[in-house]
Design a protein around this motif. Structure first.
Motif, short mmCIF file in Angstrom:
data_model
loop_
_atom_site.label_atom_id
_atom_site.label_comp_id
_atom_site.label_asym_id
_atom_site.label_seq_id
_atom_site.Cartn_x
_atom_site.Cartn_y
_atom_site.Cartn_z
N LEU A 184 0.81 -1.22 0.00
CA LEU A 184 0.00 0.00 0.00
C LEU A 184 0.84 1.26 0.00
O LEU A 184 0.30 2.36 0.14
N SER A 185 2.17 1.10 -0.16
CA SER A 185 3.07 2.24 -0.01
C SER A 185 2.79 3.36 -1.00
O SER A 185 3.00 4.54 -0.72
N SER A 186 2.31 3.00 -2.18
CA SER A 186 2.04 4.03 -3.19
C SER A 186 0.58 4.50 -3.14
O SER A 186 0.14 5.25 -3.99
N MET A 187 -0.16 4.04 -2.14
CA MET A 187 -1.59 4.35 -2.07
C MET A 187 -1.93 4.95 -0.71
O MET A 187 -1.59 4.40 0.32
N GLU A 188 -2.59 6.10 -0.70
CA GLU A 188 -3.05 6.70 0.54
C GLU A 188 -4.41 6.09 0.92
O GLU A 188 -4.99 5.33 0.17
N VAL A 236 -14.52 7.52 0.21
CA VAL A 236 -15.69 6.73 -0.18
C VAL A 236 -15.86 6.78 -1.70
O VAL A 236 -16.13 5.76 -2.35
N TRP A 237 -15.70 7.98 -2.29
CA TRP A 237 -15.86 8.13 -3.73
C TRP A 237 -14.83 7.29 -4.49
O TRP A 237 -15.13 6.64 -5.48
N GLN A 238 -13.57 7.31 -3.99
CA GLN A 238 -12.52 6.51 -4.62
C GLN A 238 -12.81 5.01 -4.48
O GLN A 238 -12.58 4.24 -5.41
N LEU A 239 -13.35 4.61 -3.32
CA LEU A 239 -13.70 3.21 -3.11
C LEU A 239 -14.76 2.76 -4.12
O LEU A 239 -14.66 1.70 -4.73
N LEU A 240 -15.79 3.59 -4.30
CA LEU A 240 -16.88 3.23 -5.20
C LEU A 240 -16.42 3.18 -6.66
O LEU A 240 -16.99 2.46 -7.48
N ARG A 241 -15.38 3.94 -7.00
CA ARG A 241 -14.88 3.97 -8.38
C ARG A 241 -13.77 2.95 -8.64
O ARG A 241 -13.41 2.72 -9.80
N ASP A 242 -13.24 2.36 -7.58
CA ASP A 242 -12.10 1.44 -7.72
C ASP A 242 -12.58 0.07 -8.20
O ASP A 242 -13.17 -0.70 -7.46
N ARG A 243 -12.31 -0.25 -9.47
CA ARG A 243 -12.79 -1.50 -10.05
C ARG A 243 -12.12 -2.73 -9.45
O ARG A 243 -12.65 -3.83 -9.50
N SER A 244 -10.93 -2.54 -8.83
CA SER A 244 -10.22 -3.69 -8.26
C SER A 244 -10.93 -4.24 -7.03
O SER A 244 -10.69 -5.38 -6.62
N THR A 298 -16.95 -4.31 -2.58
CA THR A 298 -17.84 -3.19 -2.24
C THR A 298 -19.30 -3.58 -2.42
O THR A 298 -20.14 -3.30 -1.55
N LEU A 299 -19.61 -4.25 -3.52
CA LEU A 299 -20.99 -4.69 -3.77
C LEU A 299 -21.45 -5.67 -2.69
O LEU A 299 -22.60 -5.62 -2.24
N THR A 339 -8.22 -4.36 2.44
CA THR A 339 -6.92 -4.08 3.07
C THR A 339 -7.02 -2.75 3.83
O THR A 339 -8.03 -2.06 3.76
N GLN A 340 -5.93 -2.39 4.53
CA GLN A 340 -5.94 -1.25 5.45
C GLN A 340 -6.37 0.05 4.78
O GLN A 340 -7.09 0.85 5.36
N SER A 341 -5.96 0.27 3.53
CA SER A 341 -6.23 1.55 2.87
C SER A 341 -7.71 1.74 2.53
O SER A 341 -8.21 2.86 2.47
N HIS A 342 -8.42 0.63 2.31
CA HIS A 342 -9.82 0.71 1.90
C HIS A 342 -10.80 0.47 3.04
O HIS A 342 -12.00 0.75 2.90
N ARG A 343 -10.30 -0.04 4.17
CA ARG A 343 -11.21 -0.52 5.22
C ARG A 343 -12.08 0.58 5.84
O ARG A 343 -13.30 0.40 5.95
N PRO A 344 -11.52 1.75 6.24
CA PRO A 344 -12.40 2.79 6.82
C PRO A 344 -13.50 3.24 5.86
O PRO A 344 -14.65 3.42 6.27
N ALA A 345 -13.17 3.43 4.57
CA ALA A 345 -14.18 3.85 3.59
C ALA A 345 -15.25 2.78 3.43
O ALA A 345 -16.44 3.09 3.28
N ALA A 346 -14.84 1.50 3.49
CA ALA A 346 -15.81 0.41 3.38
C ALA A 346 -16.78 0.41 4.56
O ALA A 346 -17.99 0.17 4.39
N TYR A 347 -16.27 0.73 5.75
CA TYR A 347 -17.14 0.80 6.91
C TYR A 347 -18.10 1.98 6.81
O TYR A 347 -19.24 1.91 7.29
#
Length: 464
Positions: free
Chosen positions: A245-249, A253-261, A266-267, A392-400
């Motif tokens: 995750l070093s290259s990812m902050e 929420v908006w980035q989470l919803l747009r992140d196809r990976s 998310t669904l 993973t850690q970078s996406h977890r708060p937005a997912a909650y």
């Protein structure tokens, strides 16, 4: 399972999760007394009592404003856990309960229905924060082989909170008219205990290492939680996640919803969290007495019948907690939703046949118990646990934030419209809940993989 791990799990479950269950159910029994207070206050102010329509609307607002507060709280989760950490966010949120308890406790003395509604909204704000932060904190401090057991502990305390509200609402305890402000405000006791003791436990090691780059602090926290000096394997796994995750902050929420990976993760969070609330469980908790009255239970026996359902909730929650590491997440949640769907259909059938077969009201009660037991065994806690595990850690708060917001929006919708849905659709209103439960069970069966005993990186690779 070390003493510090078990202690902090019990503390945050008692001081936070239990209050969510308590506040869900506490407005059920004193509804008559609260409505009488609203009527008396309105009469003093304006010289006439409220008609049934506006009174129902005002009481529905009192019930459902809790969910609106929860929605706001869930939206604040990302900011709070990033700024204060998981432990820090839980400590600070306990202050909200003390404020809310003051509003509700003194509402009758000051002749102010507004204070009840404000107090309910603040308790909702607290529950909105804690409903996401507690499983996030426990999911990050628990070893992978205990993540399911510790992750479902809050759901048992949610059931305990519901049961405590039902017991305290009995006529022999705080169920009388003069005690309802005290009944609403006893939430300050668990919150005060959490406020006093939570600082004795360290912050989440994953938060310290991955987000704060505090290797020394993370190592000390792991030593305390795991009770062993040998934590290098865990540190190595966290550093590997940090490097990925070093290259990812931290994503928004908006980035989470747009992140196809992470599209399917998310669904999955959306479907399971929305389905959990639209399953009809909130209708059961908010309006248990009304439902039992409609199916023919004598009014004098309703409080004790309600307490019986609360005891079954706890038993079902314990079964889920002690079997999740053996059977896995998917079987529990699929079985729970299927049981709830079948029992919802059973309520409709029993209500339709009740005129011809008077004994069918026993079937209705059995179906209500089946819905509660099915919910507490899996859907009550697994969605929050899965939200921690699927990201993973970078996406977890937005997912909650996404899961929590949907959770509370659907909670508000059910709490507000159920009385009107029941008036318009009658017995058929439960078929809506049946359809939702079965569709969610099918989605979980076909889409969501088993996450038992897997690291966060392994789960991420499965979806990839």
């Amino acid at each position: 399972l070390t003493f510090p791990l078990l202690s902090v799990t019990l503390l945050v479950s008692f001081g936070s999760s239990m209050l969510y269950g308590y506040n869900l159910a506490v407005v059920n029994s004193p509804a008559v007394h609260i409505k009488a207070f609203y009527n008396a206050t309105w009469s003093q102010r304006y010289g006439h009592e409220l008609t049934p329509g506006p009174l129902t609307l005002l009481y529905s607002l009192t019930v459902s404003i809790f969910a609106l507060g929860g929605l706001v709280g869930s939206l604040l989760v990302g900011m709070l856990v990033e700024r204060y950490g998981r432990n820090g966010a839980l400590s600070r949120s306990a202050l909200l309960v003390l404020l809310a308890g003051g509003f509700m406790g003194f509402s009758r003395e000051l002749g102010s229905p507004e204070m009840v509604i404000i107090g309910r909204s603040i308790t909702g704000l607290h529950s909105g924060i804690c409903l996401s932060v507690v499983p996030l904190y426990l999911g990050e401090i628990a070893p992978k082989n205990l993540r399911g057991f510790l992750g479902l502990m809050p759901s048992i305390f949610i059931c305990l909170g519901v049961f405590a509200a039902q017991v305290l609402s009995l006529p022999e305890l705080l169920g009388e008219d003069r005690f309802w402000p005290l009944l609403l405000s006893v939430v300050v006791v668990p919150a005060s205990l959490q406020l006093l003791l939570l600082h004795c436990f360290p912050e989440s090691p994953r938060y310290l290492l991955i987000e704060r780059n505090d290797i020394c602090g993370a190592t000390k926290a792991l030593h305390q939680f795991l009770g062993t000096p040998d934590v290098q394997d865990v540190i190595k796994e966290m550093k590997e996640e940090q490097r990925s995750l070093s290259s990812m902050e931290m994503v928004s929420v908006w980035q989470l919803l747009r992140d196809r990976s992470v599209h399917w993760q998310t669904l999955s969070v959306v479907v399971v969290n929305a389905g959990m609330q639209l399953s009809g469980i909130d209708a059961i908790w908010f309006y248990t007495n009304v439902i039992f009255e409609n199916v023919g239970i004598p009014v004098s026996q309703i409080p004790y019948t309600t307490v019986g359902t609360g005891a079954i909730e706890i038993i079902a929650g314990l079964i889920g907690c002690f079997t999740i590491e053996k059977v896995g997440r998917r079987p529990l949640i699929i079985t729970g939703f299927c049981a709830m769907g079948i029992c919802s259909a059973g309520i409709t059938v029993s209500l339709l046949l009740q005129a011809a077969l008077p004994w069918m009201h026993y079937v209705s009660v059995a179906c209500v118990v089946g819905i509660i037991a099915g919910f507490c065994m899996g859907p009550a806690g697994v969605p929050f646990l899965m939200t921690a595990e699927l990201f993973t850690q970078s996406h977890r708060p937005a997912a909650y934030i996404v899961g929590g917001s949907l959770n509370w929006l659907c909670n508000f919708t059910i709490g507000f419209i159920f009385p009107f849905l029941q008036m318009s659709a009658g017995a058929f209103c439960y078929l809506v809940f049946c359809g939702v439960c079965l569709l969610v069970a099918l989605y979980v069966y076909f889409i969501i993989p088993e996450t038992k005993n897997k690291t966060f990186m392994e789960i991420s690779h499965i979806f990839a």
